[in-house]
Write an enzyme that holds these catalytic residues in place. Structure first.
Site, PDB file in Angstrom:
ATOM      1  N   ARG A 135       0.854  -1.199   0.000  1.00  0.00           N
ATOM      2  CA  ARG A 135       0.000   0.000   0.000  1.00  0.00           C
ATOM      3  C   ARG A 135       0.884   1.241   0.000  1.00  0.00           C
ATOM      4  NH1 ARG A 135      -2.512   0.922   5.210  1.00  0.00           N
ATOM      5  NH2 ARG A 135      -1.243   2.795   5.199  1.00  0.00           N
ATOM      6  N   HIS A 168      -3.812   4.779   4.416  1.00  0.00           N
ATOM      7  CA  HIS A 168      -4.918   3.812   4.437  1.00  0.00           C
ATOM      8  C   HIS A 168      -6.166   4.448   3.814  1.00  0.00           C
ATOM      9  CE1 HIS A 168      -7.875   0.933   5.797  1.00  0.00           C
ATOM     10  NE2 HIS A 168      -8.508   1.904   6.411  1.00  0.00           N
ATOM     11  N   TYR A 184       3.887   5.423  10.447  1.00  0.00           N
ATOM     12  CA  TYR A 184       4.156   4.019  10.815  1.00  0.00           C
ATOM     13  C   TYR A 184       4.811   3.184   9.712  1.00  0.00           C
ATOM     14  CZ  TYR A 184      -0.417   3.574   8.535  1.00  0.00           C
ATOM     15  OH  TYR A 184      -1.448   3.649   7.644  1.00  0.00           O
TER      16      TYR A 184
HETATM   17  C1  LIG Z   1     -15.917  -5.236  10.795  1.00  0.00           C
HETATM   18  C2  LIG Z   1     -15.012  -4.040  10.732  1.00  0.00           C
HETATM   19  N1  LIG Z   1     -14.104  -3.850  11.709  1.00  0.00           N
HETATM   20  C3  LIG Z   1     -13.275  -2.783  11.659  1.00  0.00           C
HETATM   21  C4  LIG Z   1     -13.353  -1.888  10.616  1.00  0.00           C
HETATM   22  C5  LIG Z   1     -12.414  -0.687  10.567  1.00  0.00           C
HETATM   23  N2  LIG Z   1     -11.419  -0.884   9.504  1.00  0.00           N
HETATM   24  C6  LIG Z   1     -11.547  -0.282   8.317  1.00  0.00           C
HETATM   25  S1  LIG Z   1     -10.322  -0.694   7.273  1.00  0.00           S
HETATM   26  C7  LIG Z   1      -9.575  -1.673   8.409  1.00  0.00           C
HETATM   27  C8  LIG Z   1      -8.292  -2.394   8.073  1.00  0.00           C
HETATM   28  C9  LIG Z   1      -8.435  -3.352   6.946  1.00  0.00           C
HETATM   29  O1  LIG Z   1      -7.177  -3.780   6.508  1.00  0.00           O
HETATM   30  P1  LIG Z   1      -7.027  -4.832   5.355  1.00  0.00           P
HETATM   31  O2  LIG Z   1      -8.066  -5.888   5.477  1.00  0.00           O
HETATM   32  O3  LIG Z   1      -5.618  -5.284   5.344  1.00  0.00           O
HETATM   33  O4  LIG Z   1      -7.371  -4.029   4.024  1.00  0.00           O
HETATM   34  P2  LIG Z   1      -6.682  -2.709   3.420  1.00  0.00           P
HETATM   35  O5  LIG Z   1      -7.459  -1.548   3.976  1.00  0.00           O
HETATM   36  O6  LIG Z   1      -5.257  -2.688   3.841  1.00  0.00           O
HETATM   37  O7  LIG Z   1      -6.832  -2.799   1.961  1.00  0.00           O
HETATM   38  C10 LIG Z   1     -10.295  -1.675   9.597  1.00  0.00           C
HETATM   39  C11 LIG Z   1      -9.903  -2.427  10.800  1.00  0.00           C
HETATM   40  C12 LIG Z   1     -14.330  -2.118   9.626  1.00  0.00           C
HETATM   41  N3  LIG Z   1     -14.460  -1.320   8.565  1.00  0.00           N
HETATM   42  N4  LIG Z   1     -15.136  -3.206   9.695  1.00  0.00           N
END
Ligand SMILES: Cc1ncc(C[n+]2csc(CCOP(=O)(O)OP(=O)(O)O)c2C)c(N)n1
Length: 357
Positions: free
Chosen positions: A254, A258, A267
Site C-alpha cells: 500500500r 490507508h 508508521y
Molecule cells: C468489521 C469491521 N471492523 C473494523 C473496521 C475498521 N477498519 C476499516 S479498514 C480496516 C483495516 C483493513 O485492513 P485490510 O483488510 O488489510 O485491508 P486494506 O485496507 O489494507 O486494503 C479496519 C480495521 C471495519 N471497517 N469493519
C-alpha cells in the site's frame, strides 16, 4: 507417528522489475490485452490522484486510495466474465470500472451518497463493502445461488490481508470448501491493515495456506505482475466453474495512506516504502510494452491525456449531481429516531446551514 497432511503453496511470478518476461512463462497475452491493461491502470491511477485532491479540497468525503495496487483489480476485471458475480471490498475501482460501473458513481459513494452503489445497470455485482470480511459471506451466498441455479457462473470476492483475521472470512472459506462452491477468494495483501503490519496480523507463513484448512488450494502471486495475475486468475476462475474454490493471495504494497483520514508516514518504515516504489506495477508493464515495441512513449502520453479527460468528465458529473441532504445520514436506520439522534440530527442540520450560508 504418521504425517496425516502435508501441503505446498506455490508462488507465481513471470514479469520482472526490468519489464522482462520469464522465458518459461506459461502465458501469452495479446498486444491488445496488454494495451488494455495499461489503459485501465492509467485511468485508475489518475482517478486515484484526483479523488484524493477532491477530498483535500472539501469536495468529497473520506477516500481509500489504491496507489501501487492497480494491477490486481485490473487483472480481475480482465479475467472475470460479465455474468459472473463480483463482490468487492472497498479498493476495487479498477475492477468496477471494467465492469461498466461509472467512475462518477464511485465518487458519489465516497461523497456520502450510497444510492450510487445500487448499480441498476450492473445489477448482479455487489456494492463496495466497508464492514471488513462481511463481503466473503455475501459472496459465498451468491456462489451457492449460482450453483443452485445450475449456471456455470462464479462469484469472485476480494479482501485485504487484515480482513483474513475475521471470522466471516473463515466461515465463508469453510462453507465454500464444504459445499464445493463456484467461488474465488482474492486477498489483496498490501502488507498493512491501517497501521497494523502483516507480521502482527498472523503467524501464518502465507495467507494463502488458510485455504488448506477449508479443503482447497491456496496460491500466492506477485500482485504487481499482470502476466502472473492473469494466469492465476484465469485458472482459478475456470476451476471455480467446476465447483472448485481457490484462495489467491496477491502480494503488493500500500503506497498510500490507508484512507485520506490517515498519515502512513507515522508508521510505514521509509526504507520499506522506497523498496516498494521500485515494484510499482504500472511502471513494470510500461517497461515491457516499450521494450517489446508494442507502444511508444508518445502512445503512452496520448493514453495519459485521454484517461485524464475521461476522469475529468466523471468528476464533472459527480460535482453536478444534487447532494444528499445532511439529515439523510439519520433518516434510514430507525423507524423512530431515539432522542439523542433527534438532537444530533438537528445539530447537524444547523451546522450544515451555518457552513453554507
Ligand atoms: C468489521 C469491521 N471492523 C473494523 C473496521 C475498521 N477498519 C476499516 S479498514 C480496516 C483495516 C483493513 O485492513 P485490510 O483488510 O488489510 O485491508 P486494506 O485496507 O489494507 O486494503 C479496519 C480495521 C471495519 N471497517 N469493519
Amino acid at each position: 507417528m504418521k504425517i496425516k497432511a502435508e501441503f505446498q503453496i506455490p508462488y507465481y511470478h513471470y514479469l520482472n522489475n526490468k519489464g522482462e518476461l520469464a522465458e518459461n512463462a506459461p502465458i501469452q497475452l495479446s498486444d491488445d490485452t496488454l494495451i488494455k491493461y495499461l489503459k485501465v491502470m492509467t485511468t485508475i491511477q489518475i482517478f486515484d490522484k484526483k479523488s484524493i485532491a477532491l477530498q483535500r479540497t472539501g469536495k468529497m468525503g473520506t477516500y481509500a486510495p489504491i496507489y501501487g495496487q492497480e494491477s490486481i483489480g485490473t487483472a480481475i476485471g480482465m479475467t472475470l466474465a460479465p455474468n459472473d458475480v463480483f463482490v468487492p471490498y472497498y479498493r476495487d475501482y479498477a475492477t468496477l470500472y471494467q465492469r461498466n460501473i461509472k467512475l462518477s458513481d464511485i465518487l458519489s459513494f465516497w461523497g456520502g451518497d450510497e444510492r450510487s452503489m445500487s448499480f441498476s445497470y450492473q445489477a448482479h455485482d455487489f456494492p463496495l463493502c466497508v464492514p471488513i470480511a462481511s463481503q466473503c459471506l455475501h459472496a459465498a451466498g451468491a456462489a451457492f445461488a449460482l450453483k443452485y441455479q445450475n449456471t456455470k457462473n462464479v462469484a469472485l470476492v476480494t479482501i485485504g490481508d487484515g480482513g483474513t483475521s475475521e471470522g466471516d472470512f473463515y466461515e465463508a472459506m469453510n462453507v465454500a470448501g464444504a459445499w464445493d462452491l463456484p467461488i474465488v477468494f482474492v486477498i489483496k495483501n498490501n502488507q498493512w491493515a491501517i497501521s497494523v503490519p502483516l507480521e502482527k496480523q498472523t503467524r501464518c507463513q502465507t495467507l494463502a495456506q488458510k485455504a488448506i484448512a477449508a479443503g482447497f488450494q491456496g496460491v500466492q502471486v506477485d500482485g504487481n505482475d499482470v502476466f502472473a495475475l492473469h494466469h492465476v486468475l484465469e485458472n482459478a476462475i475456470e476451476k471455480a466453474r467446476n465447483g472448485e474454490p481457490t484462495l489467491i493471495e496477491a502480494i503488493s504494497y500500500r503506497l498510500s495512506d490507508h484512507t485520506t483520514a490517515d498519515d502512513a508516514t507515522r508508521y510505514q518504515p521509509s526504507h520499506q516504502v522506497e523498496e516498494a516504489k521500485q515494484l510499482i506495477p504500472i511502471e513494470r508493464l510500461k517497461k515491457y510494452l516499450l521494450k517489446q515495441n508494442i507502444l511508444t512513449e508518445a502512445d503512452i502520453e496520448k493514453m495519459n491525456i485521454e484517461a485524464e479527460a475521461e476522469v475529468e468528465k466523471n468528476i464533472e458529473v459527480y460535482l453536478s449531481q444534487n447532494q444528499q441532504k445532511i439529515e439523510t445520514i439519520f433518516d434510514y436506520h430507525y423507524a423512530a429516531l431515539p432522542d439523542y439522534l433527534i438532537e444530533q440530527r438537528a445539530e447537524a442540520m444547523e451546522e450544515f446551514h451555518h457552513a453554507h450560508d
